[in-house]
Enzyme design. Structure first.
Site, PDB file in Angstrom:
ATOM      1  N   GLY A 162      47.910  -6.024 -31.610  1.00 12.12           N
ATOM      2  CA  GLY A 162      48.819  -5.502 -30.568  1.00 12.12           C
ATOM      3  C   GLY A 162      47.668  -4.608 -29.864  1.00 12.12           C
ATOM      4  O   GLY A 162      46.549  -4.411 -30.645  1.00 12.12           O
ATOM      5  N   GLN A 180      43.432   1.365 -24.531  1.00 11.68           N
ATOM      6  CA  GLN A 180      42.301   0.832 -25.566  1.00 11.68           C
ATOM      7  C   GLN A 180      40.910   0.149 -24.930  1.00 11.68           C
ATOM      8  O   GLN A 180      40.192   0.026 -25.419  1.00 11.68           O
ATOM      9  CB  GLN A 180      42.896   0.040 -26.677  1.00 11.68           C
ATOM     10  CG  GLN A 180      43.888   0.833 -27.527  1.00 11.68           C
ATOM     11  CD  GLN A 180      44.137  -0.002 -28.745  1.00 11.68           C
ATOM     12  OE1 GLN A 180      45.389  -0.628 -28.605  1.00 11.68           O
ATOM     13  NE2 GLN A 180      43.662   0.056 -30.000  1.00 11.68           N
ATOM     14  N   CYS A 212      43.715   0.002 -36.470  1.00 11.23           N
ATOM     15  CA  CYS A 212      44.009   0.132 -35.068  1.00 11.23           C
ATOM     16  C   CYS A 212      42.544  -0.525 -34.591  1.00 11.23           C
ATOM     17  O   CYS A 212      41.390   0.009 -35.165  1.00 11.23           O
ATOM     18  CB  CYS A 212      43.948   1.692 -34.762  1.00 11.23           C
ATOM     19  SG  CYS A 212      44.033   1.902 -32.850  1.00 11.23           S
ATOM     20  N   LEU A 213      42.369  -0.917 -33.695  1.00 16.27           N
ATOM     21  CA  LEU A 213      41.250  -1.664 -33.225  1.00 16.27           C
ATOM     22  C   LEU A 213      40.184  -0.520 -32.502  1.00 16.27           C
ATOM     23  O   LEU A 213      39.159  -0.652 -32.580  1.00 16.27           O
ATOM     24  CB  LEU A 213      41.485  -2.730 -31.973  1.00 16.27           C
ATOM     25  CG  LEU A 213      42.230  -3.922 -32.440  1.00 16.27           C
ATOM     26  CD1 LEU A 213      42.451  -4.924 -31.184  1.00 16.27           C
ATOM     27  CD2 LEU A 213      41.498  -4.864 -33.546  1.00 16.27           C
ATOM     28  N   HIS A 273      53.531   1.590 -32.620  1.00 15.42           N
ATOM     29  CA  HIS A 273      52.047   1.943 -32.763  1.00 15.42           C
ATOM     30  C   HIS A 273      51.547   1.922 -31.323  1.00 15.42           C
ATOM     31  O   HIS A 273      50.905   2.809 -30.798  1.00 15.42           O
ATOM     32  CB  HIS A 273      51.348   1.010 -33.563  1.00 15.42           C
ATOM     33  CG  HIS A 273      49.841   1.143 -33.938  1.00 15.42           C
ATOM     34  ND1 HIS A 273      49.362   1.461 -34.862  1.00 15.42           N
ATOM     35  CD2 HIS A 273      48.859   0.889 -32.865  1.00 15.42           C
ATOM     36  CE1 HIS A 273      47.756   1.553 -34.837  1.00 15.42           C
ATOM     37  NE2 HIS A 273      47.626   1.195 -33.581  1.00 15.42           N
ATOM     38  N   GLU A 274      51.821   0.671 -30.664  1.00 19.16           N
ATOM     39  CA  GLU A 274      51.066   0.564 -29.348  1.00 19.16           C
ATOM     40  C   GLU A 274      51.846   1.570 -28.279  1.00 19.16           C
ATOM     41  O   GLU A 274      51.065   1.970 -27.383  1.00 19.16           O
ATOM     42  CB  GLU A 274      51.425  -0.917 -28.841  1.00 19.16           C
ATOM     43  CG  GLU A 274      50.603  -1.821 -30.003  1.00 19.16           C
ATOM     44  CD  GLU A 274      49.319  -1.710 -30.039  1.00 19.16           C
ATOM     45  OE1 GLU A 274      48.564  -1.174 -29.261  1.00 19.16           O
ATOM     46  OE2 GLU A 274      48.686  -2.081 -31.228  1.00 19.16           O
ATOM     47  N   HIS A 298      50.116   4.895 -28.178  1.00 26.00           N
ATOM     48  CA  HIS A 298      49.053   4.699 -27.697  1.00 26.00           C
ATOM     49  C   HIS A 298      49.011   5.258 -26.118  1.00 26.00           C
ATOM     50  O   HIS A 298      48.513   5.659 -25.575  1.00 26.00           O
ATOM     51  CB  HIS A 298      48.202   3.217 -27.618  1.00 26.00           C
ATOM     52  CG  HIS A 298      47.102   3.125 -28.751  1.00 26.00           C
ATOM     53  ND1 HIS A 298      46.218   3.833 -29.225  1.00 26.00           N
ATOM     54  CD2 HIS A 298      47.195   2.144 -30.058  1.00 26.00           C
ATOM     55  CE1 HIS A 298      45.750   3.580 -30.387  1.00 26.00           C
ATOM     56  NE2 HIS A 298      46.195   2.551 -30.772  1.00 26.00           N
TER      57      HIS A 298
HETATM   58 ZN   LIG Z   1      45.781   1.153 -32.338  1.00 20.57          ZN
END
Ligand SMILES: [Zn+2]
Length: 185
Positions: free
Chosen positions: A46, A51, A97-98, A139-140, A143
């Site tokens: 995701g 991000q 998380c990236l 989660h996304e 963000h």
């Molecule tokens: Zn993340």
């Protein structure tokens, strides 16, 4: 298409709420293609627009490679996604998380959610998601509202994560994909 650098904790854009979009353009189509490429390049499941340094309300999700779900959900873009309903069942699941490389922890969230969003053609859709898909969507969408997964940890677990977060901000922990360090000192 091109891979974009992933903004790392605690870039100011990652703490801001993103803006809804109302018209699809060629530029946005290109941006969404870049988001998919960036997510795949980093082996993510995701990615939210902020991000990669963009303040629009767009997320991409690809859980098609995971074996957890019996029905394969294809890679999908969600525009202006909003969670309309949460299940009463709360489960814990390890998240990463990236934007927060090498930090993983178990987060408690509802097992299922109903999400309203616009698809790539700007048509309104509603999805009842559960399991991994519901997890990634929550989660996304967090963000897009300036929230990291570790914000949802218990006070003790959050304190334990602080050292790693400081290292990410200092550039002492870096990912193996293209990234951009925080603009906050
Ligand atoms: Zn993340």
């Amino acid at each position: 298409m091109s891979v974009r650098p992933v903004y790392l904790y605690n870039h100011s854009l990652l703490r801001q709420k993103t803006n809804q979009i109302d018209t699809m353009t060629d530029e946005i189509k290109q941006f969404i293609a870049d988001m998919f490429e960036t997510m795949n390049n980093a082996s993510g499941i995701g990615l939210a627009a902020n991000q990669v340094g963009d303040n629009r309300s767009i997320i991409v999700v690809d859980v098609s490679d995971t074996e957890e779900d019996e029905v394969v959900f294809p890679p999908t873009v969600f525009i202006n996604p909003i969670i309309e309903k949460y299940s009463d069942d709360i489960i814990d699941y390890e998240e990463g998380c990236l934007s927060v490389p090498k930090l993983r922890d178990k987060v408690f969230r509802p097992d299922a959610v109903r999400v309203k969003y616009l698809d790539k053609d700007m048509n309104e859709q509603i999805i009842d998601a559960e399991g991994l898909l519901a997890r990634v969507l929550q989660h996304e969408i967090d963000h897009l509202n300036g929230i990291y997964f570790f914000d949802r940890l218990s006070a003790v677990r959050k304190t334990l994560a602080q050292g790693k977060l400081r290292k990410i901000m200092r550039g002492d922990i870096i990912p193996d994909y293209e990234y951009l360090l925080s603009d906050i000192q």
